[in-house]
Scaffold this motif. Structure first.
Motif, PDB file in Angstrom:
ATOM      1  N   THR A 160       3.881   1.684 -13.647  1.00 61.19           N
ATOM      2  CA  THR A 160       4.422   0.349 -13.389  1.00 61.19           C
ATOM      3  C   THR A 160       3.393  -0.710 -13.767  1.00 61.19           C
ATOM      4  O   THR A 160       3.706  -1.664 -14.487  1.00 61.19           O
ATOM      5  CB  THR A 160       4.817   0.194 -11.912  1.00 61.19           C
ATOM      6  N   ASN A 161       2.183  -0.544 -13.300  1.00 58.99           N
ATOM      7  CA  ASN A 161       1.155  -1.567 -13.510  1.00 58.99           C
ATOM      8  C   ASN A 161       0.781  -1.758 -14.975  1.00 58.99           C
ATOM      9  O   ASN A 161       0.390  -2.849 -15.369  1.00 58.99           O
ATOM     10  CB  ASN A 161      -0.079  -1.262 -12.669  1.00 58.99           C
ATOM     11  N   ARG A 162       0.936  -0.718 -15.785  1.00 56.88           N
ATOM     12  CA  ARG A 162       0.623  -0.885 -17.213  1.00 56.88           C
ATOM     13  C   ARG A 162       1.877  -1.093 -18.062  1.00 56.88           C
ATOM     14  O   ARG A 162       1.794  -1.212 -19.280  1.00 56.88           O
ATOM     15  CB  ARG A 162      -0.228   0.268 -17.725  1.00 56.88           C
TER      16      ARG A 162
ATOM     17  N   THR B 197      15.592  -3.614 -14.413  1.00 59.78           N
ATOM     18  CA  THR B 197      16.042  -4.812 -13.690  1.00 59.78           C
ATOM     19  C   THR B 197      15.155  -5.198 -12.514  1.00 59.78           C
ATOM     20  O   THR B 197      15.141  -6.371 -12.122  1.00 59.78           O
ATOM     21  CB  THR B 197      17.482  -4.632 -13.168  1.00 59.78           C
ATOM     22  N   ASP B 198      14.427  -4.236 -11.938  1.00 63.06           N
ATOM     23  CA  ASP B 198      13.720  -4.492 -10.690  1.00 63.06           C
ATOM     24  C   ASP B 198      12.250  -4.106 -10.697  1.00 63.06           C
ATOM     25  O   ASP B 198      11.579  -4.288  -9.683  1.00 63.06           O
ATOM     26  CB  ASP B 198      14.400  -3.732  -9.541  1.00 63.06           C
TER      27      ASP B 198
ATOM     28  N   VAL C 238      10.644  -6.767 -14.732  1.00 66.75           N
ATOM     29  CA  VAL C 238      10.276  -8.058 -14.113  1.00 66.75           C
ATOM     30  C   VAL C 238       8.770  -8.114 -13.848  1.00 66.75           C
ATOM     31  O   VAL C 238       8.321  -8.828 -12.967  1.00 66.75           O
ATOM     32  CB  VAL C 238      11.094  -8.344 -12.826  1.00 66.75           C
ATOM     33  N   GLN C 239       8.026  -7.337 -14.627  1.00 65.30           N
ATOM     34  CA  GLN C 239       6.564  -7.322 -14.575  1.00 65.30           C
ATOM     35  C   GLN C 239       6.024  -7.060 -13.158  1.00 65.30           C
ATOM     36  O   GLN C 239       5.062  -7.705 -12.721  1.00 65.30           O
ATOM     37  CB  GLN C 239       5.963  -8.622 -15.127  1.00 65.30           C
TER      38      GLN C 239
ATOM     39  N   VAL D 135       3.935  -5.628  -3.525  1.00 64.69           N
ATOM     40  CA  VAL D 135       4.571  -5.816  -4.825  1.00 64.69           C
ATOM     41  C   VAL D 135       4.469  -7.289  -5.214  1.00 64.69           C
ATOM     42  O   VAL D 135       4.803  -8.172  -4.420  1.00 64.69           O
ATOM     43  CB  VAL D 135       6.057  -5.398  -4.774  1.00 64.69           C
ATOM     44  N   THR D 136       4.001  -7.525  -6.435  1.00 65.97           N
ATOM     45  CA  THR D 136       3.987  -8.873  -7.001  1.00 65.97           C
ATOM     46  C   THR D 136       4.612  -8.808  -8.387  1.00 65.97           C
ATOM     47  O   THR D 136       4.756  -7.732  -8.964  1.00 65.97           O
ATOM     48  CB  THR D 136       2.555  -9.434  -7.106  1.00 65.97           C
ATOM     49  N   GLY D 137       5.000  -9.936  -8.916  1.00 65.51           N
ATOM     50  CA  GLY D 137       5.591 -10.000 -10.243  1.00 65.51           C
ATOM     51  C   GLY D 137       6.645 -11.083 -10.294  1.00 65.51           C
ATOM     52  O   GLY D 137       6.622 -12.030  -9.500  1.00 65.51           O
TER      53      GLY D 137
END
Length: 110
Positions: free
Chosen positions: A17-19, A54-55, A59-60, A83-85
């Motif tokens: 996710t983070n990359r 989508t989630d 959405v970074q 969670v941030t983004g």
């Protein structure tokens, strides 16, 4: 602070996710995985990919592991993630059920 060693599939879930690696993210799940995000349900890797678009990576999203604890049985873990983004932002529990070293079920609750 992490309270136990984080299983490889959960580390992959976070790191992919983070990359922004959608393929590695989907590969962390079993082919028949179930994902429940506050009552919205997704099934199989295609469902996981749809949720990811989508989630999550779409959405970074960025995950920070705050803690992980054993769940109610040997293959269940409860991770507290911040969670941030550009989608949902906040801190809360995610319950992972692993099978054969992959995520068979993920439940995200408020």
């Amino acid at each position: 602070m992490t309270t136990i060693e984080t299983p490889a599939a959960i580390r992959t879930f976070i790191e992919a996710t983070n990359r922004g690696d959608a393929e590695a993210f989907a590969a962390a799940f079993t082919h028949d995985a179930d994902l429940n995000d506050w009552g919205r349900e997704y099934h199989g890797r295609d469902g996981v990919r749809a949720w990811d678009r989508t989630d999550n990576i779409g959405v970074q999203a960025h995950f920070e592991l705050d803690a992980i604890e054993p769940g109610s049985s040997c293959d269940i873990y409860v991770a507290t993630l911040t969670v941030t983004g550009n989608g949902h932002n906040g801190t809360g529990p995610m319950t992972f059920h692993l099978r054969d070293g992959l995520i068979a079920s993920l439940r995200i609750t408020p």
